[in-house]
Motif scaffolding. Sequence first.
Motif, mmCIF file in Angstrom:
data_model
loop_
_atom_site.group_PDB
_atom_site.id
_atom_site.type_symbol
_atom_site.label_atom_id
_atom_site.label_comp_id
_atom_site.label_asym_id
_atom_site.label_seq_id
_atom_site.Cartn_x
_atom_site.Cartn_y
_atom_site.Cartn_z
ATOM 1 N N THR A 11 31.531 32.827 9.609
ATOM 2 C CA THR A 11 31.844 32.071 10.694
ATOM 3 C C THR A 11 32.762 32.894 11.523
ATOM 4 N N ALA A 12 33.526 34.034 11.212
ATOM 5 C CA ALA A 12 34.254 34.902 12.133
ATOM 6 C C ALA A 12 33.154 35.679 12.958
ATOM 7 N N CYS A 13 31.981 36.015 12.514
ATOM 8 C CA CYS A 13 30.862 36.729 13.081
ATOM 9 C C CYS A 13 30.562 35.847 14.492
ATOM 10 N N MET A 14 30.283 34.336 14.144
ATOM 11 C CA MET A 14 29.790 33.741 15.070
ATOM 12 C C MET A 14 30.821 33.916 16.277
ATOM 13 N N VAL A 63 32.167 43.271 9.163
ATOM 14 C CA VAL A 63 31.504 43.215 7.959
ATOM 15 C C VAL A 63 31.222 44.394 7.332
ATOM 16 N N ALA A 64 31.130 45.494 8.256
ATOM 17 C CA ALA A 64 30.798 46.890 7.784
ATOM 18 C C ALA A 64 32.174 47.275 7.113
ATOM 19 N N GLY A 65 33.271 46.709 7.299
ATOM 20 C CA GLY A 65 34.607 46.939 6.690
ATOM 21 C C GLY A 65 34.799 46.600 5.117
ATOM 22 N N HIS A 66 33.849 45.880 5.016
ATOM 23 C CA HIS A 66 33.835 45.157 3.680
ATOM 24 C C HIS A 66 32.858 45.616 2.702
ATOM 25 N N ALA A 67 33.029 46.327 1.559
ATOM 26 C CA ALA A 67 32.135 46.912 0.753
ATOM 27 C C ALA A 67 31.187 45.854 0.169
ATOM 28 N N GLY A 68 29.812 46.080 0.029
ATOM 29 C CA GLY A 68 28.925 45.291 -0.531
ATOM 30 C C GLY A 68 28.605 44.223 0.278
ATOM 31 N N CYS A 69 28.787 44.179 1.511
ATOM 32 C CA CYS A 69 28.523 42.910 2.445
ATOM 33 C C CYS A 69 27.516 43.456 3.483
ATOM 34 N N ALA A 70 26.593 42.545 3.992
ATOM 35 C CA ALA A 70 25.605 42.921 4.789
ATOM 36 C C ALA A 70 25.462 41.454 5.824
ATOM 37 N N VAL A 71 24.913 41.954 7.059
ATOM 38 C CA VAL A 71 24.933 40.436 7.995
ATOM 39 C C VAL A 71 23.757 40.538 8.670
ATOM 40 N N ARG A 72 23.179 39.408 9.032
ATOM 41 C CA ARG A 72 22.066 39.100 9.823
ATOM 42 C C ARG A 72 22.315 38.264 10.604
ATOM 43 N N PHE A 73 22.009 38.503 12.112
ATOM 44 C CA PHE A 73 22.472 37.674 13.252
ATOM 45 C C PHE A 73 21.227 37.078 13.941
ATOM 46 N N THR A 74 21.301 35.940 14.356
ATOM 47 C CA THR A 74 20.207 35.131 14.981
ATOM 48 C C THR A 74 20.452 34.815 16.486
ATOM 49 N N ASP A 75 19.961 35.202 17.495
ATOM 50 C CA ASP A 75 20.388 35.085 18.788
ATOM 51 C C ASP A 75 20.050 33.663 19.303
ATOM 52 N N LYS A 76 20.795 32.897 20.091
ATOM 53 C CA LYS A 76 20.377 31.785 20.487
ATOM 54 C C LYS A 76 19.187 31.964 21.483
ATOM 55 N N PRO A 77 18.399 30.923 21.473
ATOM 56 C CA PRO A 77 17.067 31.099 22.261
ATOM 57 C C PRO A 77 17.452 31.051 23.718
ATOM 58 N N ARG A 78 16.635 31.791 24.421
ATOM 59 C CA ARG A 78 16.940 31.899 26.129
ATOM 60 C C ARG A 78 16.513 30.575 26.618
ATOM 61 N N PRO A 79 17.179 30.091 27.451
ATOM 62 C CA PRO A 79 16.472 28.748 28.313
ATOM 63 C C PRO A 79 15.212 28.824 28.664
ATOM 64 N N GLY A 119 28.974 31.152 22.622
ATOM 65 C CA GLY A 119 27.595 30.722 23.287
ATOM 66 C C GLY A 119 26.359 31.936 22.997
ATOM 67 N N VAL A 120 26.614 33.082 22.300
ATOM 68 C CA VAL A 120 25.412 34.064 22.000
ATOM 69 C C VAL A 120 24.578 33.693 20.944
ATOM 70 N N LEU A 121 25.266 33.325 19.873
ATOM 71 C CA LEU A 121 24.612 33.522 18.448
ATOM 72 C C LEU A 121 24.170 32.169 18.125
ATOM 73 N N SER A 122 23.059 32.040 17.416
ATOM 74 C CA SER A 122 22.550 30.746 16.904
ATOM 75 C C SER A 122 23.214 30.447 15.373
ATOM 76 N N ALA A 123 22.805 31.745 14.740
ATOM 77 C CA ALA A 123 23.301 31.657 13.307
ATOM 78 C C ALA A 123 23.660 33.385 12.887
ATOM 79 N N VAL A 124 24.481 33.239 11.919
ATOM 80 C CA VAL A 124 24.675 34.397 11.294
ATOM 81 C C VAL A 124 24.719 34.086 9.767
ATOM 82 N N THR A 125 24.086 35.048 9.054
ATOM 83 C CA THR A 125 24.140 34.892 7.503
ATOM 84 C C THR A 125 24.747 36.238 7.128
ATOM 85 N N VAL A 126 25.605 36.118 6.194
ATOM 86 C CA VAL A 126 26.318 37.380 5.388
ATOM 87 C C VAL A 126 26.099 37.142 3.958
ATOM 88 N N THR A 127 25.730 38.390 3.342
ATOM 89 C CA THR A 127 25.804 38.304 1.981
ATOM 90 C C THR A 127 26.825 39.130 1.402
#
Length: 331
Positions: A300-303, A314-330, A280-288
């Motif tokens: 999916t795991a990060c969600m 993600v930091a444990g995987h070489a060449g990867c980066a992550v961007r998080f989008t929080d779920k909007p507050r009510p 219930g915390v994140l709205s989206a996660v993008t991984v490159t």
Amino acid sequence: MSPIEHPRPARRRVLVAAAGLAGAAGLGGLAAFRAAAASRGLMLRTRAGLAFGTTVALTAAGADAARIEAALTDGFAAMRAIEAAASLFRPDSALSRLNRDGSLDRPDPHLVVLLRFALTRAAETAGAFDPTVQPLWPVWADAAARGARPEPVALRDVLGRIGWRRVRLEPDRVVLEPGTALTLNALIQGYAADCVMAAFRAHGIDDAFVDTGEFGAAGAHPDGTPWRLGLADPRDPAALTAVIAPFTGFAATSGDYNMHFSNDRADHHIFDPATGYSPGVLSAVTVTAPTGLLADGLSTACMVLGRDRGAQLVAGHAGCAVRFTDKPRPA
């Protein structure tokens, strides 16, 4: 909980090409891209279709039209082969038969690759990523159709049949414990992007943009500049929250915007295997990542894991980066 409008299988992504063919209509159309490619002595071809329950589009540029067409044909053939192995949209797929029968002899090689990767990610994340969550789907879908959430007792019953250790992957056989069922939907589109790009490389295609529901890019944009990828706002697809530039490699997004069971998207198609509810915390996660399969699995795991543990993963995987989008507050 009010009745939802209806569960709708939209694109499993929050990504749009900010300077790619997926955004061609807003950037002058496909003709402009072909003209840009021609200015570099290249021909541009795009082929679109349906796969994995959604629309897909493959784009390639090069000096040899026949080679490009052959690459596009082989790219679509690769997606069809993956669907035959692991798509739950096909009742005759190897995965559908495995879920139905509980075991499968001489499993399709694509299914083995996906399943081995899924089990590895499950072990790595202590079960936060788990391909055996499929039995939760009908419970949530049935409850949502009544405008309700599943009864706790129903979830407890299903949770007793979930757990990646209930899958046995043998050299020439896959066996599920009774009541267990698999989904590889969290991986199949990223894996397809890998296979399509491999088909392109086999034909000597250097400049390509792949949209299988997740994204891959190689070489350069038709005008010679690097590819860019825009991340759309999960609540306003017309707005960008960020742009990845340059974009090469692969990107995948997991989020609450695709198939949801409540209009506020508190309940959606991504399940926490430990609770049976949606994280219930994140709205989206993008991984490159260097591969689409890895990008898809990590997103999916990060969600489920959330920001801190997801970032560590993600930091444990070489060449990867992550961007998080929080779920909007009510409001």
